[in-house]
Motif scaffolding. Structure first.
Motif, PDB file in Angstrom:
ATOM      1  N   ALA A 208       0.708  -1.412  -0.018  1.00  0.00           N
ATOM      2  CA  ALA A 208      -0.147   0.065   0.028  1.00  0.00           C
ATOM      3  C   ALA A 208       0.759   1.131   0.005  1.00  0.00           C
ATOM      4  CB  ALA A 208      -0.912  -0.092   1.140  1.00  0.00           C
ATOM      5  N   GLU A 209       2.246   1.233   0.577  1.00  0.00           N
ATOM      6  CA  GLU A 209       2.958   2.257   0.754  1.00  0.00           C
ATOM      7  C   GLU A 209       3.797   2.569  -0.636  1.00  0.00           C
ATOM      8  OE1 GLU A 209       5.531   1.516   3.794  1.00  0.00           O
ATOM      9  OE2 GLU A 209       3.676   1.512   5.507  1.00  0.00           O
ATOM     10  N   LEU A 210       3.770   1.536  -1.523  1.00  0.00           N
ATOM     11  CA  LEU A 210       4.658   1.774  -2.746  1.00  0.00           C
ATOM     12  C   LEU A 210       3.739   2.689  -3.614  1.00  0.00           C
ATOM     13  CD1 LEU A 210       5.206  -2.003  -3.399  1.00  0.00           C
ATOM     14  CD2 LEU A 210       7.013  -0.181  -2.734  1.00  0.00           C
ATOM     15  N   ARG A 211       4.837   3.563  -4.405  1.00  0.00           N
ATOM     16  CA  ARG A 211       4.319   4.523  -5.368  1.00  0.00           C
ATOM     17  C   ARG A 211       4.235   3.884  -6.703  1.00  0.00           C
ATOM     18  NH1 ARG A 211       6.751   8.195  -8.759  1.00  0.00           N
ATOM     19  NH2 ARG A 211       8.471   7.454  -8.276  1.00  0.00           N
ATOM     20  N   VAL A 212       3.203   3.905  -7.516  1.00  0.00           N
ATOM     21  CA  VAL A 212       3.061   3.393  -8.978  1.00  0.00           C
ATOM     22  C   VAL A 212       3.035   4.458  -9.897  1.00  0.00           C
ATOM     23  CG1 VAL A 212       1.689   1.710 -10.140  1.00  0.00           C
ATOM     24  CG2 VAL A 212       1.531   1.545  -7.745  1.00  0.00           C
ATOM     25  N   PRO A 213       4.109   4.790 -10.464  1.00  0.00           N
ATOM     26  CA  PRO A 213       4.140   5.829 -11.514  1.00  0.00           C
ATOM     27  C   PRO A 213       3.302   5.796 -12.710  1.00  0.00           C
ATOM     28  CG  PRO A 213       6.485   5.200 -10.678  1.00  0.00           C
ATOM     29  CD  PRO A 213       5.481   4.382 -10.202  1.00  0.00           C
ATOM     30  N   PHE A 214       3.209   4.587 -13.029  1.00  0.00           N
ATOM     31  CA  PHE A 214       2.652   4.195 -14.287  1.00  0.00           C
ATOM     32  C   PHE A 214       1.253   3.303 -14.094  1.00  0.00           C
ATOM     33  CE2 PHE A 214       6.946   4.799 -15.236  1.00  0.00           C
ATOM     34  CZ  PHE A 214       6.855   6.071 -16.131  1.00  0.00           C
ATOM     35  N   ALA A 215       0.347   3.643 -13.182  1.00  0.00           N
ATOM     36  CA  ALA A 215      -0.634   2.946 -13.010  1.00  0.00           C
ATOM     37  C   ALA A 215      -1.607   2.642 -13.906  1.00  0.00           C
ATOM     38  CB  ALA A 215      -1.457   3.428 -11.847  1.00  0.00           C
ATOM     39  N   ASP A 216      -1.702   3.749 -14.729  1.00  0.00           N
ATOM     40  CA  ASP A 216      -2.607   3.810 -16.058  1.00  0.00           C
ATOM     41  C   ASP A 216      -2.261   2.904 -17.296  1.00  0.00           C
ATOM     42  OD1 ASP A 216      -4.562   4.952 -14.541  1.00  0.00           O
ATOM     43  OD2 ASP A 216      -3.888   7.146 -14.997  1.00  0.00           O
ATOM     44  N   GLU A 217      -0.832   3.529 -17.626  1.00  0.00           N
ATOM     45  CA  GLU A 217      -0.543   2.852 -19.080  1.00  0.00           C
ATOM     46  C   GLU A 217       0.941   3.023 -19.092  1.00  0.00           C
ATOM     47  OE1 GLU A 217      -0.860   4.225 -23.564  1.00  0.00           O
ATOM     48  OE2 GLU A 217      -2.657   4.236 -22.482  1.00  0.00           O
ATOM     49  N   PHE A 218       1.292   1.895 -19.306  1.00  0.00           N
ATOM     50  CA  PHE A 218       3.218   1.677 -19.595  1.00  0.00           C
ATOM     51  C   PHE A 218       3.652   2.861 -20.272  1.00  0.00           C
ATOM     52  CE2 PHE A 218       1.707  -2.763 -19.152  1.00  0.00           C
ATOM     53  CZ  PHE A 218       2.217  -2.982 -18.024  1.00  0.00           C
ATOM     54  N   PRO A 219       4.936   3.238 -20.137  1.00  0.00           N
ATOM     55  CA  PRO A 219       5.683   4.083 -21.067  1.00  0.00           C
ATOM     56  C   PRO A 219       6.144   3.217 -22.331  1.00  0.00           C
ATOM     57  CG  PRO A 219       6.962   3.753 -19.148  1.00  0.00           C
ATOM     58  CD  PRO A 219       5.459   3.087 -18.862  1.00  0.00           C
ATOM     59  N   SER A 220       5.663   4.120 -23.726  1.00  0.00           N
ATOM     60  CA  SER A 220       6.304   3.060 -24.792  1.00  0.00           C
ATOM     61  C   SER A 220       7.759   2.701 -24.611  1.00  0.00           C
ATOM     62  CB  SER A 220       6.198   3.954 -26.012  1.00  0.00           C
ATOM     63  OG  SER A 220       7.139   5.061 -25.861  1.00  0.00           O
ATOM     64  N   ARG A 221       8.175   1.671 -25.495  1.00  0.00           N
ATOM     65  CA  ARG A 221       9.482   1.443 -25.479  1.00  0.00           C
ATOM     66  C   ARG A 221      10.485   2.441 -25.965  1.00  0.00           C
ATOM     67  NH1 ARG A 221      13.167  -0.579 -29.591  1.00  0.00           N
ATOM     68  NH2 ARG A 221      14.835  -1.653 -28.598  1.00  0.00           N
ATOM     69  N   GLN A 222      10.063   3.365 -26.805  1.00  0.00           N
ATOM     70  CA  GLN A 222      11.014   4.372 -27.079  1.00  0.00           C
ATOM     71  C   GLN A 222      11.170   5.493 -25.838  1.00  0.00           C
ATOM     72  OE1 GLN A 222       8.387   3.443 -28.944  1.00  0.00           O
ATOM     73  NE2 GLN A 222       9.899   2.669 -30.510  1.00  0.00           N
ATOM     74  N   ALA A 223      10.087   5.719 -25.078  1.00  0.00           N
ATOM     75  CA  ALA A 223      10.336   6.365 -23.769  1.00  0.00           C
ATOM     76  C   ALA A 223      11.240   5.743 -22.967  1.00  0.00           C
ATOM     77  CB  ALA A 223       8.686   6.578 -23.091  1.00  0.00           C
ATOM     78  N   GLN A 224      10.982   4.451 -22.913  1.00  0.00           N
ATOM     79  CA  GLN A 224      11.934   3.651 -21.927  1.00  0.00           C
ATOM     80  C   GLN A 224      13.270   3.795 -22.236  1.00  0.00           C
ATOM     81  OE1 GLN A 224      10.796   2.747 -18.999  1.00  0.00           O
ATOM     82  NE2 GLN A 224       9.317   0.875 -19.093  1.00  0.00           N
TER      83      GLN A 224
END
Length: 707
Positions: free
Chosen positions: A47-63
Motif C-alpha cells: 500500500a505504501e509503494l508508489r506506482v508511477p505508471f498505474a494507467d499505461e506503460f511508457p512506450s519502448r521509445q520512452a523507456q
C-alpha cells in the motif's frame, strides 16, 4: 546433525515418525501465525509503494530515452528472463533507481521453455532423505514456500495441478506414499492439497488412458502450473509499473569501468548498450550491474574479466506438445523412473498435453533446436505408460522445443567441477554481481538474495525487500468468474473470454476494448487469429503495448500459439504481420522479413522441421509439371478451406455432394495408408505421393492387360 537423525528415523520407521521428530502440530501453528503476520506486513508495504505508471506503460521509445538520459541508476540488470525481471522488480520496490536491458525479448530464452510447473521438486526431497542431505532439504523447503507465493501473486496465470504417480509394483506403493506425504509435510501450511492414494479402478477413472496391465494403484499429489512466458512478462511489466526503465532488444556491447579513487581498482559502473532494432548505441551508468543472463552468464562475466573461468554447464531439455486427448483435462502424470533413469512429466496445459523433459549436455545458443532423438525418446516413454488402445503417433507432435537449463559450478568452491544443485550469487573483484543457476519456482527468493548482496557490496541505500505477496500485473481485479462479465459486456465467445481472463487477469477488459467487431450475430466482437484457438486479433494490438516488437514475440510469448501448434501459428502469421505492420508503419520489405523470420523460428525452434521431415525420408515425388498441377487441383477440391491438409470429413463432404457413399471405416483405412506421418491429416506432399503411387499401379495394370 539433529536433522540427519530425524531423516534417518523417518526413512526407517515411515511417515508416522515425522510428526514426532519435527513436533508437527506446534510447527504448523507457528507457521500459520508467522504467515499471517508476514502477509499483513506485506499488504501494508504494498500500500505504501508508489506506482508511477498505474494507467499505461511508457512506450519502448520512452523507456530507451530514460535509459539514455538518466545520469546514473542504482541498479542495472542485464537479462529479461524470470530471474532478471525478478531482480528488477525487487530493486525498484526497494526504492532503488532501476534499469533492465534484454538483448532479445522478455522470456525469449529458458524462461518460456520450461515444463510449466511451479514445484518444490519431489525428486530433490527423495535425494535429501536417501542421502541425508540438509542442503537438498532446504532447497525443497524454499521452493515450496515460493510455490505458494507465486500461486498467490498471480492467480490468473497459475493454479494447483493434481499429478498422478502410477504404481505397478505392490512394494512401491508404501515407498512412494511415504515420500509424497513427506513432500506435503515439508510444505506445512503451504501444502496446496493433501496427497491421496487411488485404487486401480479409481486411477483408471481419473486417467482412462493409463496402461491397465499390472497397475496396482496410484498416488496423487499437488504442485502448481503456470503460463511461464506470460508469468515472466507479468514480472517485467510489474517492475515497469513501479518505475523501472526496462527495454527488450537492447544488448550490452561491453561493460563500463572506472577507477575507484580509494583503492585505485577498476570497478564496473554501467554498460555500453545497443538498440538491436535501430543499431543506436548509448551508455547506461549504474552504481551496480547485475548479471542475470541465464545460459549466457559466462559471456557477461568474460566482458568483466577475460581470464575468468566458465561456471555455466548448459543442459538441454526438450518438451513436446501433443493433442489434449492424450491426458485428462485436469490431471498430470509423473513417470519417476524412465528407461534411462530420467523423470518424465505428462501434463495438460492450455487444452493440449505437454510431455518432457530430457536432460543432455549442450552448447550455449540463443536458438536451441529440439532433436529428433529426444522427441522419439519422449514418445517411447509415453507409450510405456499409456494403454495399447491409445496409438502414440509421431505425427501427433504439434510442437516441440528445447530449453537450455543453466546449471552452474560454484566459483567460490574448492571443487569447481561439481555442479551446484541450487543457485549461486557471486561478486567479482570489479563489483559485477552474478546470479546463476536455480529454477523458475525460486526466481523471487533468488532475486531477493541477489539484491541483498548487491546492496551490501555497493553500499546502496535501499528499503527492505517487499516482493513477497506483491501482486503481479493482471492479478488485481481477477476473479474466477470474471470472464462472465466479458461475455455479457462485450459479446465475446465464452472460450475467448475465459482465455483472456486466464492470460491478462484484470487487464482482460483492456484487451476486449481492442477487439474487432465480427459482423456476425454472435460473437459480437473478437475475431480469432485461427479458428481452433481462442487467440483474437485484438491481442496483437495489445501485445505491442506490452513491448512486442516482432511477430515471433506475438506467437511465442504474448500468445502461446507457436508453443501449442506450429501449423496453426504458421496460418496466423500473415494476419499478425499485417496488423503489426499497419500499427508500426512497416514497409513491404519489413513485413516479408518478419514473416520469414517467424517461419524460420517455427521451422527450427518449435519443431516444424522435425514434423515436416517425418512425412517421408525415403519416398521422392517424381511427377511432371502437368501431373503436379492436376493433383494440386484435385487436392484443393477436398481442401476447400485452404487448411493445407484434408481429413475424412473433407472427403466425405465432397463424396456426398456427388451422391457417392463409402463406409466410414473403409474411408479411414484408405486415408490412413496415405497419411505417412500418422497425424490424422493428409498434407499435400502425402497426397502427391499417394497419387504418384496410384499412377504407377495404374500403369502396371495397363501394361499387364496389354500383355
Amino acid at each position: 546433525m539433529a536433522f540427519r537423525k530425524a531423516l534417518k528415523r523417518t526413512a526407517i520407521i515411515g511417515g508416522g515418525a515425522v510428526a514426532t521428530v519435527f513436533g508437527l502440530s506446534q510447527l504448523i501453528e507457528y507457521r500459520k501465525t508467522q504467515h499471517g503476520l508476514a502477509r499483513l506486513a506485506h499488504v501494508a508495504a504494498e500500500a505504501e509503494l508508489r506506482v508511477p505508471f498505474a494507467d499505461e506503460f511508457p512506450s519502448r521509445q520512452a523507456q530507451l530515452a530514460v535509459l539514455q538520459n538518466t545520469e546514473e541508476f542504482d541498479v542495472l540488470v542485464v537479462g529479461g528472463g524470470a530471474t532478471g525481471s525478478g531482480c528488477a522488480l525487487d530493486a525498484v520496490t526497494r526504492n532503488l533507481k532501476t534499469a533492465l536491458v534484454e538483448r532479445n525479448d522478455f522470456s525469449s530464452g529458458t524462461s518460456s521453455r520450461s515444463t510449466k510447473l511451479i514445484h518444490g521438486g519431489v525428486r530433490y526431497l527423495q535425494k535429501a532423505i536417501m542421502q541425508l542431505d540438509y542442503e537438498q532439504y532446504m532447497m525443497v523447503k524454499e521452493a515450496l514456500h515460493e510455490r505458494s507465493n507465486l500461486l498467490e501473486i498471480a492467480p490468473h496465470l497459475s493454479a494447483p495441478l493434481p499429478i498422478m504417480l502410477p504404481v505397478y509394483k505392490w512394494w512401491q506403493l508404501p515407498y512412494y506414499w511415504a515420500g509424497i506425504k513427506m513432500y506435503d509435510l515439508v510444505a506445512g501450511v503451504q501444502c496446496l492439497k493433501s496427497s491421496y492414494v487411488l485404487s486401480k479402478t479409481k486411477a483408471l477413472e481419473h486417467f482412462p488412458m493409463l496402461k491397465k496391465d499390472k497397475l496396482v494403484g496410484a498416488i496423487v499429489y499437488y504442485d502448481g502450473q503456470h503460463n511461464d512466458a506470460r508469468m515472466n512478462l507479468a514480472i517485467a511489466l510489474t517492475s515497469a509499473r513501479y518505475g523501472a526503465a526496462i527495454a527488450n532488444y537492447t544488448e550490452v556491447v561491453h561493460l563500463l569501468k572506472s577507477k575507484d579513487p580509494q583503492s585505485g581498482q577498476e570497478k564496473v559502473c554501467g554498460a555500453r548498450c545497443r538498440d538491436v532494432i535501430t543499431g543506436q548505441e548509448f551508455d547506461v551508468k549504474a552504481k551496480c550491474v547485475i548479471n542475470a543472463t541465464g545460459p549466457f552468464t559466462d559471456s557477461l562475466r568474460k566482458m568483466d574479466n577475460q581470464e575468468t573461468k566458465n561456471i555455466c554447464q548448459p543442459s538441454a531439455g526438450v518438451h513436446i506438445v501433443i493433442p489434449g486427448y492424450y491426458s485428462p483435462d485436469n490431471m498430470g502424470l509423473l513417470d519417476p523412473a524412465t528407461s534411462d533413469g530420467r523423470i518424465i512429466f505428462f501434463l495438460p496445459w492450455e487444452k493440449m498435453t505437454i510431455a518432457g523433459t530430457t536432460d543432455s549436455p549442450t552448447s550455449v545458443t540463443a536458438h536451441p533446436i529440439p532433436g529428433e532423438d529426444d522427441i522419439n525418446f519422449i514418445l517411447r516413454e509415453i507409450r510405456n505408460y499409456l494403454s495399447p488402445d491409445v496409438e502414440v503417433r509421431r505425427g501427433d507432435v504439434l510442437a516441440a522445443w528445447s530449453g537450455i537449463r543453466p546449471l552452474v559450478t560454484d566459483p567460490n568452491s574448492k571443487d569447481t567441477q561439481s555442479i551446484c544443485r541450487n543457485h549461486i550469487v557471486s561478486i567479482s573483484d570489479s563489483g559485477l554481481v552474478t546470479i546463476a543457476g536455480g529454477k523458475w519456482t525460486t526466481y523471487r527468493s533468488m532475486a531477493e538474495e541477489t539484491l541483498d548482496a548487491a546492496v551490501k557490496a555497493h553500499s546502496l541505500t535501499a528499503e527492505p525487500c517487499k516482493s513477497v505477496g506483491l501482486m503481479l500485473e493482471g492479478a488485481k481485479g481477477w476473479t474466477p468468474t470474471l470472464y462472465i462479465r466479458l461475455v455479457q459486456d462485450y459479446g465475446l465467445e465464452n472460450e475467448v473470454a475465459q482465455h483472456l481472463v486466464a492470460t491478462y487477469g484484470g487487464k482482460a477488459f483492456d484487451v476486449a476494448k481492442m477487439a474487432q467487431v465480427t459482423g456476425q450475430r454472435w460473437p459480437i466482437v473478437g475475431k480469432r487469429l485461427v479458428s481452433e484457438f481462442p487467440y483474437i486479433e485484438g491481442e496483437v494490438l495489445y501485445a505491442m503495448k506490452e513491448y512486442a516488437c516482432t511477430a515471433i514475440d506475438v506467437i511465442a510469448r504474448r500468445t502461446r500459439l507457436g508453443f501449442l501448434n506450429v501449423q496453426a501459428a504458421d496460418e496466423a502469421l500473415p494476419r499478425i504481420v499485417q496488423i503489426m505492420g499497419k500499427e508500426l508503419g512497416w514497409s513491404e520489405e519489413k513485413k516479408t522479413a518478419e514473416l520469414e523470420a517467424a517461419r524460420k523460428f517455427l521451422y527450427l525452434e518449435m519443431g516444424y522441421r522435425s514434423r515436416s521431415e517425418q512425412l517421408t525420408k525415403t519416398s521422392e515425388i517424381n511427377l511432371d509439371n502437368q501431373e503436379v498441377a492436376r493433383y494440386k487441383k484435385r487436392f484443393h477440391k477436398f481442401d476447400k478451406e485452404s487448411k493445407g491438409f484434408i481429413t475424412t470429413v473433407d472427403v466425405q463432404q465432397v463424396l456426398e455432394s456427388i451422391n457417392v457413399h463409402i463406409d466410414e471405416n473403409a474411408l479411414h483405412e484408405i486415408l490412413n495408408e496415405v497419411d505417412l506421418n500418422k497425424n490424422g491429416q493428409v498434407e499435400i506432399d502425402e497426397f502427391m505421393q499417394g497419387q504418384q503411387a496410384g499412377s504407377v499401379q495404374e500403369r502396371h495394370r495397363r501394361g499387364n492387360q496389354s500383355l
